[in-house]
Design a protein around this motif. Structure first.
Motif, PDB file in Angstrom:
ATOM      1  N   ARG A  27       0.603  -1.088   0.098  1.00  0.00           N
ATOM      2  CA  ARG A  27       0.035  -0.122  -0.136  1.00  0.00           C
ATOM      3  C   ARG A  27       0.882   1.435   0.147  1.00  0.00           C
ATOM      4  O   ARG A  27       0.441   2.276  -0.385  1.00  0.00           O
ATOM      5  N   TRP A  28       2.064   1.369   0.377  1.00  0.00           N
ATOM      6  CA  TRP A  28       2.972   2.434   0.411  1.00  0.00           C
ATOM      7  C   TRP A  28       3.243   2.691  -0.990  1.00  0.00           C
ATOM      8  O   TRP A  28       3.512   3.989  -1.424  1.00  0.00           O
ATOM      9  N   GLN A  34       0.695   8.851  -5.304  1.00  0.00           N
ATOM     10  CA  GLN A  34      -0.455   9.554  -4.881  1.00  0.00           C
ATOM     11  C   GLN A  34      -1.658   9.152  -5.498  1.00  0.00           C
ATOM     12  O   GLN A  34      -2.645   9.672  -6.240  1.00  0.00           O
ATOM     13  N   GLU A  35      -2.025   7.755  -5.066  1.00  0.00           N
ATOM     14  CA  GLU A  35      -3.331   7.295  -5.349  1.00  0.00           C
ATOM     15  C   GLU A  35      -3.756   6.539  -4.220  1.00  0.00           C
ATOM     16  O   GLU A  35      -3.197   6.389  -3.237  1.00  0.00           O
ATOM     17  N   ALA A  36      -5.031   5.884  -4.289  1.00  0.00           N
ATOM     18  CA  ALA A  36      -5.909   5.058  -3.377  1.00  0.00           C
ATOM     19  C   ALA A  36      -5.866   6.025  -2.082  1.00  0.00           C
ATOM     20  O   ALA A  36      -5.621   5.776  -0.903  1.00  0.00           O
ATOM     21  N   TYR A  37      -6.322   7.397  -2.511  1.00  0.00           N
ATOM     22  CA  TYR A  37      -6.415   8.265  -1.452  1.00  0.00           C
ATOM     23  C   TYR A  37      -8.181   8.446  -1.198  1.00  0.00           C
ATOM     24  O   TYR A  37      -8.774   7.890  -2.043  1.00  0.00           O
ATOM     25  N   GLY A  38      -8.504   9.137  -0.083  1.00  0.00           N
ATOM     26  CA  GLY A  38      -9.896   9.307   0.343  1.00  0.00           C
ATOM     27  C   GLY A  38     -10.387  10.645  -0.114  1.00  0.00           C
ATOM     28  O   GLY A  38      -9.735  11.673  -0.768  1.00  0.00           O
ATOM     29  N   SER A  39     -11.675  10.838   0.662  1.00  0.00           N
ATOM     30  CA  SER A  39     -12.341  12.313   0.252  1.00  0.00           C
ATOM     31  C   SER A  39     -11.459  13.361   0.675  1.00  0.00           C
ATOM     32  O   SER A  39     -10.677  13.364   1.541  1.00  0.00           O
ATOM     33  N   ILE A  40     -11.821  14.620   0.390  1.00  0.00           N
ATOM     34  CA  ILE A  40     -11.420  15.965   0.818  1.00  0.00           C
ATOM     35  C   ILE A  40     -11.690  16.121   2.203  1.00  0.00           C
ATOM     36  O   ILE A  40     -12.730  15.868   2.765  1.00  0.00           O
ATOM     37  N   TYR A  61      -1.835  16.626  -0.073  1.00  0.00           N
ATOM     38  CA  TYR A  61      -2.352  17.519  -0.771  1.00  0.00           C
ATOM     39  C   TYR A  61      -2.320  17.225  -2.071  1.00  0.00           C
ATOM     40  O   TYR A  61      -1.329  17.265  -2.584  1.00  0.00           O
ATOM     41  N   ILE A  62      -3.527  16.771  -2.624  1.00  0.00           N
ATOM     42  CA  ILE A  62      -3.567  16.386  -3.978  1.00  0.00           C
ATOM     43  C   ILE A  62      -4.678  16.991  -5.024  1.00  0.00           C
ATOM     44  O   ILE A  62      -5.857  17.014  -4.165  1.00  0.00           O
ATOM     45  N   GLN A  63      -4.289  17.460  -5.898  1.00  0.00           N
ATOM     46  CA  GLN A  63      -5.520  18.040  -6.850  1.00  0.00           C
ATOM     47  C   GLN A  63      -6.006  19.306  -5.987  1.00  0.00           C
ATOM     48  O   GLN A  63      -7.294  19.494  -6.148  1.00  0.00           O
ATOM     49  N   GLY A  64      -5.231  20.101  -5.313  1.00  0.00           N
ATOM     50  CA  GLY A  64      -5.926  21.216  -4.654  1.00  0.00           C
ATOM     51  C   GLY A  64      -6.446  20.996  -3.499  1.00  0.00           C
ATOM     52  O   GLY A  64      -6.871  22.272  -2.975  1.00  0.00           O
ATOM     53  N   ALA A  65      -6.270  19.900  -2.564  1.00  0.00           N
ATOM     54  CA  ALA A  65      -6.995  19.934  -1.489  1.00  0.00           C
ATOM     55  C   ALA A  65      -6.290  18.656  -0.661  1.00  0.00           C
ATOM     56  O   ALA A  65      -5.703  17.659  -1.429  1.00  0.00           O
ATOM     57  N   TYR A  66      -6.470  18.617   0.399  1.00  0.00           N
ATOM     58  CA  TYR A  66      -6.083  17.514   1.124  1.00  0.00           C
ATOM     59  C   TYR A  66      -7.072  16.413   1.304  1.00  0.00           C
ATOM     60  O   TYR A  66      -8.283  16.615   1.351  1.00  0.00           O
ATOM     61  N   ARG A  67      -6.447  15.176   1.271  1.00  0.00           N
ATOM     62  CA  ARG A  67      -7.243  14.137   1.158  1.00  0.00           C
ATOM     63  C   ARG A  67      -7.029  12.968   2.467  1.00  0.00           C
ATOM     64  O   ARG A  67      -5.985  13.016   2.767  1.00  0.00           O
ATOM     65  N   LEU A  68      -7.948  12.254   2.786  1.00  0.00           N
ATOM     66  CA  LEU A  68      -7.675  11.102   3.587  1.00  0.00           C
ATOM     67  C   LEU A  68      -6.568  10.160   3.336  1.00  0.00           C
ATOM     68  O   LEU A  68      -6.837   9.728   1.900  1.00  0.00           O
ATOM     69  N   PRO A  69      -5.693   9.978   3.966  1.00  0.00           N
ATOM     70  CA  PRO A  69      -4.691   8.757   3.496  1.00  0.00           C
ATOM     71  C   PRO A  69      -5.060   7.502   3.432  1.00  0.00           C
ATOM     72  O   PRO A  69      -4.876   6.615   4.467  1.00  0.00           O
TER      73      PRO A  69
END
Length: 167
Positions: A27-28, A34-40, A61-69
């Motif tokens: 999963r690392w 920078q995939e398998a991320y969650g909602s903003i 910080y992906i696509q202009g927002a913080y995401r759940l890892p």
């Protein structure tokens, strides 16, 4: 298994913990890609979760927002499952197939809930494919566990010494 007349369930029991730890490590790769991320979420939400290291928060910080890892949560729960499965398989009356069934149930439930929060899932219509597979895994795991559990206490024991696999 057929060639060496080995018990298929016992072989799968041996392989299951390795798959679980491999998933925890694998999963690392999602982190680096920078995939398998969650909602903003807000930065403060990530910072308030004390179990998430700062370097992960900084890279979420992906696509202009913080995401759940989500990769991180899945990795942690796979590691926890690995520890539990290693303890479970040492029990005296664990039967062939029950370690595999624990893996199927554990990972199936884990992945089902992880997929709820993921925002980059494979979809068919409005259904997340991984959730369908997860439900199937849990059902198969429960069926294997119940079938093996119904057998007499001393039948098909995982830790039985006299039928070790020899190649």
């Amino acid at each position: 298994c057929k060639k060496y007349k080995a018990n298929t369930l016992k072989i799968l029991d041996i392989v299951a913990p390795a798959i679980l730890i491999a998933q925890a490590i694998g999963r690392w790769g999602n982190f680096f890609n920078q995939e398998a991320y969650g909602s903003i979420v807000e930065y403060s939400t990530l910072a308030n979760m004390k179990i998430i290291p700062q370097f992960i928060i900084d890279n979420m910080y992906i696509q202009g927002a913080y995401r759940l890892p989500m990769f991180y949560f899945e990795s942690l729960f796979c590691l926890l499952g690995f520890i539990i499965i290693m303890i479970f398989r040492r029990r005296k009356h664990t039967k062939n197939g029950q370690v595999l069934s624990f893996y199927l149930i554990w990972y199936g439930i884990l992945r089902f809930f992880i997929e709820i929060f993921r925002s980059d899932s494979l979809m068919i219509a409005d259904i997340k494919v991984a959730q369908v597979v997860s439900v199937i895994m849990v059902i198969v795991g429960v069926v294997i566990f119940v079938r093996q559990h119904k057998k007499p206490v001393l039948d098909e024991l995982y830790n039985k010494k006299d039928d070790d696999i020899r190649f």
